[in-house]
Scaffold this motif. Structure first.
Motif, PDB file in Angstrom:
ATOM      1  N   THR A  12      11.455  -3.474   8.725  1.00  0.00           N
ATOM      2  CA  THR A  12      10.296  -3.367   7.820  1.00  0.00           C
ATOM      3  C   THR A  12      10.745  -3.212   6.377  1.00  0.00           C
ATOM      4  O   THR A  12      10.188  -3.827   5.451  1.00  0.00           O
ATOM      5  CB  THR A  12       9.405  -2.179   8.227  1.00  0.00           C
ATOM      6  N   LYS A  26       3.488 -11.494  -9.669  1.00  0.00           N
ATOM      7  CA  LYS A  26       2.273 -11.175  -8.919  1.00  0.00           C
ATOM      8  C   LYS A  26       2.184  -9.701  -8.503  1.00  0.00           C
ATOM      9  O   LYS A  26       1.208  -9.299  -7.889  1.00  0.00           O
ATOM     10  CB  LYS A  26       2.189 -12.055  -7.674  1.00  0.00           C
ATOM     11  N   GLN A  27       3.219  -8.946  -8.829  1.00  0.00           N
ATOM     12  CA  GLN A  27       3.214  -7.523  -8.465  1.00  0.00           C
ATOM     13  C   GLN A  27       2.385  -6.730  -9.468  1.00  0.00           C
ATOM     14  O   GLN A  27       2.637  -6.779 -10.677  1.00  0.00           O
ATOM     15  CB  GLN A  27       4.650  -6.990  -8.435  1.00  0.00           C
ATOM     16  N   ILE A  45      11.991  -6.551   5.028  1.00  0.00           N
ATOM     17  CA  ILE A  45      10.860  -7.452   4.754  1.00  0.00           C
ATOM     18  C   ILE A  45      10.131  -7.024   3.482  1.00  0.00           C
ATOM     19  O   ILE A  45       9.752  -7.862   2.645  1.00  0.00           O
ATOM     20  CB  ILE A  45       9.893  -7.486   5.963  1.00  0.00           C
ATOM     21  N   ASP A  46       9.923  -5.699   3.342  1.00  0.00           N
ATOM     22  CA  ASP A  46       9.254  -5.194   2.137  1.00  0.00           C
ATOM     23  C   ASP A  46      10.055  -5.512   0.880  1.00  0.00           C
ATOM     24  O   ASP A  46       9.483  -5.856  -0.169  1.00  0.00           O
ATOM     25  CB  ASP A  46       9.041  -3.688   2.252  1.00  0.00           C
ATOM     26  N   ARG A  47      11.390  -5.382   0.978  1.00  0.00           N
ATOM     27  CA  ARG A  47      12.234  -5.707  -0.178  1.00  0.00           C
ATOM     28  C   ARG A  47      12.107  -7.186  -0.549  1.00  0.00           C
ATOM     29  O   ARG A  47      12.011  -7.540  -1.729  1.00  0.00           O
ATOM     30  CB  ARG A  47      13.698  -5.388   0.138  1.00  0.00           C
ATOM     31  N   LEU A  48      12.127  -8.049   0.464  1.00  0.00           N
ATOM     32  CA  LEU A  48      12.014  -9.496   0.222  1.00  0.00           C
ATOM     33  C   LEU A  48      10.669  -9.829  -0.416  1.00  0.00           C
ATOM     34  O   LEU A  48      10.595 -10.596  -1.384  1.00  0.00           O
ATOM     35  CB  LEU A  48      12.189 -10.250   1.543  1.00  0.00           C
ATOM     36  N   ARG A  49       9.598  -9.272   0.100  1.00  0.00           N
ATOM     37  CA  ARG A  49       8.261  -9.517  -0.453  1.00  0.00           C
ATOM     38  C   ARG A  49       8.160  -9.021  -1.886  1.00  0.00           C
ATOM     39  O   ARG A  49       7.621  -9.698  -2.767  1.00  0.00           O
ATOM     40  CB  ARG A  49       7.195  -8.833   0.410  1.00  0.00           C
ATOM     41  N   LEU A  50       8.703  -7.806  -2.126  1.00  0.00           N
ATOM     42  CA  LEU A  50       8.654  -7.245  -3.476  1.00  0.00           C
ATOM     43  C   LEU A  50       9.451  -8.100  -4.444  1.00  0.00           C
ATOM     44  O   LEU A  50       9.023  -8.349  -5.577  1.00  0.00           O
ATOM     45  CB  LEU A  50       9.192  -5.804  -3.465  1.00  0.00           C
ATOM     46  N   SER A  51      10.625  -8.576  -4.002  1.00  0.00           N
ATOM     47  CA  SER A  51      11.456  -9.419  -4.866  1.00  0.00           C
ATOM     48  C   SER A  51      10.730 -10.700  -5.252  1.00  0.00           C
ATOM     49  O   SER A  51      10.730 -11.116  -6.410  1.00  0.00           O
ATOM     50  CB  SER A  51      12.765  -9.761  -4.161  1.00  0.00           C
ATOM     51  N   ILE A  52      10.063 -11.333  -4.290  1.00  0.00           N
ATOM     52  CA  ILE A  52       9.317 -12.574  -4.551  1.00  0.00           C
ATOM     53  C   ILE A  52       8.152 -12.315  -5.495  1.00  0.00           C
ATOM     54  O   ILE A  52       7.900 -13.075  -6.430  1.00  0.00           O
ATOM     55  CB  ILE A  52       8.825 -13.187  -3.229  1.00  0.00           C
ATOM     56  N   LYS A  53       7.420 -11.216  -5.258  1.00  0.00           N
ATOM     57  CA  LYS A  53       6.273 -10.881  -6.123  1.00  0.00           C
ATOM     58  C   LYS A  53       6.710 -10.612  -7.552  1.00  0.00           C
ATOM     59  O   LYS A  53       6.057 -11.029  -8.517  1.00  0.00           O
ATOM     60  CB  LYS A  53       5.535  -9.666  -5.568  1.00  0.00           C
TER      61      LYS A  53
END
Length: 464
Positions: free
Chosen positions: A301, A317-318, A304-312
């Motif tokens: 988890t 978009k963050q 995945i959260d790190r990857l999503r945050l990096s993309i945002k």
């Protein structure tokens, strides 16, 4: 497809033949009229000269024959009543009355009479000129005639000279035009060679022509097009390189995810299979296995959260929430959370009272990453130092090679030579992105086998 040179030659040949035939017809009648008029004026002039030599009517016949012998003209002297008084080509006493001859009739009312007609006496076509004169106050007509065949010969030679002169100038014009055609052909060959080279090479090229304004404009336009194509090719190359980089990054993502997810998934799968198959496991052992499963699930988890945050963060978009934050308090909370995991480690904090306007939630992720990396790659005490210049995390661990320092913050970059594990290759890249949106920067100082210092430099907007 014909070449330009062949097209020019054919068109010039058609034009030459057309001009030659047209001018030939025009010149035929024009030069013929000129020859006839010139012959007519010569006859009038000879009549004037002969009129001055007539003294006695008895000598007229002899005089006509003498003129015939000298200049080859037929001469006839006619009385006012039409009677022939002298003739160079026949016995005048046997000749008919000439009062109704066309040239004589015209001479009665005009300055002179002239006509071309067939002579039955000489059996040939003659140009006749008759003119009225007064001898002893009596009117007489002097008539002279030239063989039309002789006039035609003069016409032919004159026409031949003009035709040769015309052919000479046309040949000269053709030579000049052919030379111009060759020069134009050379210019077009140069342009064609330039276009062939342009189709093979991607660099900007230059072509110049000073032959004419049109060719100069064409070469300028081609040079401009070459530059534009070079720019487009450069953009295309950059775009292609960007696509390749993007594809490589996607491959890196898949590779990194596959690599990082493999171990936690294998652990979860292994413990789950054991729980399903081993029915006789003790409650304590089951609890231990479930804890391992939960721990690895949390790890997945977190990744995945790190990857999503990096993309945002990269896509902007963050959502951010800036507010005043005390760095000492924030760092202390982070250290307390980490100590729950790293119970046997020591973290010292030396902090001044610094308050910054930041998004404390995501800044905490960056600081936590830096401290956790220090814990992972060193066994000695970690120092967290906060002052007016920045926040430093200092360790005495394995350190980094000099060549790796500038690459370590790149996305999906992993250092394998010294056992670094950059957490999916996102840890320091994520730190860099978080610091960037705060107008912060990351300064790394490291020596292999001696330790590292990761320092967050405050930005101008958030500096206390």
């Amino acid at each position: 497809m014909l070449k330009l040179h062949d097209i020019f030659f054919r068109k010039f040949l058609v034009l030459f033949v057309s001009i030659f035939l047209t001018l030939g017809i025009i010149f035929y009648f024009w030069i013929r009229d000129i020859c006839i008029d010139e012959t007519r004026r010569d006859l009038v002039h000879n009549i004037d000269i002969l009129s001055l030599q007539i003294q006695k009517l008895e000598e007229i016949d002899n005089l006509t024959k003498m003129v015939k012998n000298k200049i080859g003209l037929r001469v006839t002297i006619i009385a006012n009543n039409g009677k022939v008084l002298g003739e160079s080509d026949q016995i005048f006493e046997t000749m008919d009355n000439h009062l109704n001859r066309a040239e004589v009739r015209i001479a009665k009312t005009e300055a002179y009479g002239s006509i071309i007609r067939y002579s039955h006496t000489l059996e040939k076509e003659l140009l006749y000129v008759a003119k009225k004169y007064f001898i002893n106050q009596e009117p007489y007509y002097i008539r002279m005639a030239r063989d039309v065949e002789i006039v035609n010969q003069r016409f032919f030679y004159l026409a031949l000279k003009i035709a040769l002169l015309f052919l000479f100038f046309m040949a000269l014009a053709f030579h000049i035009a052919l030379k111009i055609s060759k020069e134009v052909q050379d210019e077009t060959k140069g342009i064609l060679a330039f276009l062939k080279q342009l189709s093979k090479e991607n660099k900007a090229m230059k072509i110049e022509s000073f032959y004419s304004q049109e060719f100069n404009n064409i070469t300028k336009l081609l040079t401009f097009i070459s530059k534009q194509l070079s720019k487009k090719n450069l953009k295309k190359s950059k775009y292609t390189a960007k696509l390749k980089l993007s594809n490589r990054q996607k491959d890196d993502i898949i590779s990194a995810i596959s690599h990082e997810f493999k171990n936690p998934i294998a652990v979860i799968s292994g413990y789950t299979q054991t729980l399903r198959e081993e029915k006789a496991l003790s409650p304590q052992m089951k609890k231990k296995f479930l804890a391992k499963i939960a721990s690895n699930t949390d790890k997945l988890t977190d990744m995945i959260d790190r990857l999503r945050l990096s993309i945002k963060l990269e896509e902007g978009k963050q959502a951010l929430l800036f507010s005043p934050c005390k760095l000492h308090t924030l760092s202390q909370e982070i250290i307390e959370d980490l100590m729950a995991t790293y119970k046997n480690r020591s973290i010292e904090i030396q902090a001044e009272d610094i308050t910054l306007n930041v998004d404390s939630t995501i800044l905490a992720i960056a600081i936590s990453n830096l401290i956790e990396n220090a814990l992972k790659y060193s066994e000695d005490k970690i120092l967290v130092k906060i002052d007016t210049k920045g926040l430093s995390v200092i360790d005495k661990g394995i350190g980094l090679h000099a060549e790796e320092i500038n690459k370590i913050t790149d996305k999906f970059y992993r250092v394998s030579s010294n056992s670094w594990n950059n957490s999916l290759g996102l840890g320091l890249s994520l730190v860099k992105n978080i610091l960037s949106i705060h107008d912060f920067s990351l300064e790394i100082t490291s020596t292999e086998n001696e330790g590292s210092e990761f320092k967050i430099i405050y930005g101008v907007k958030t500096t206390p």
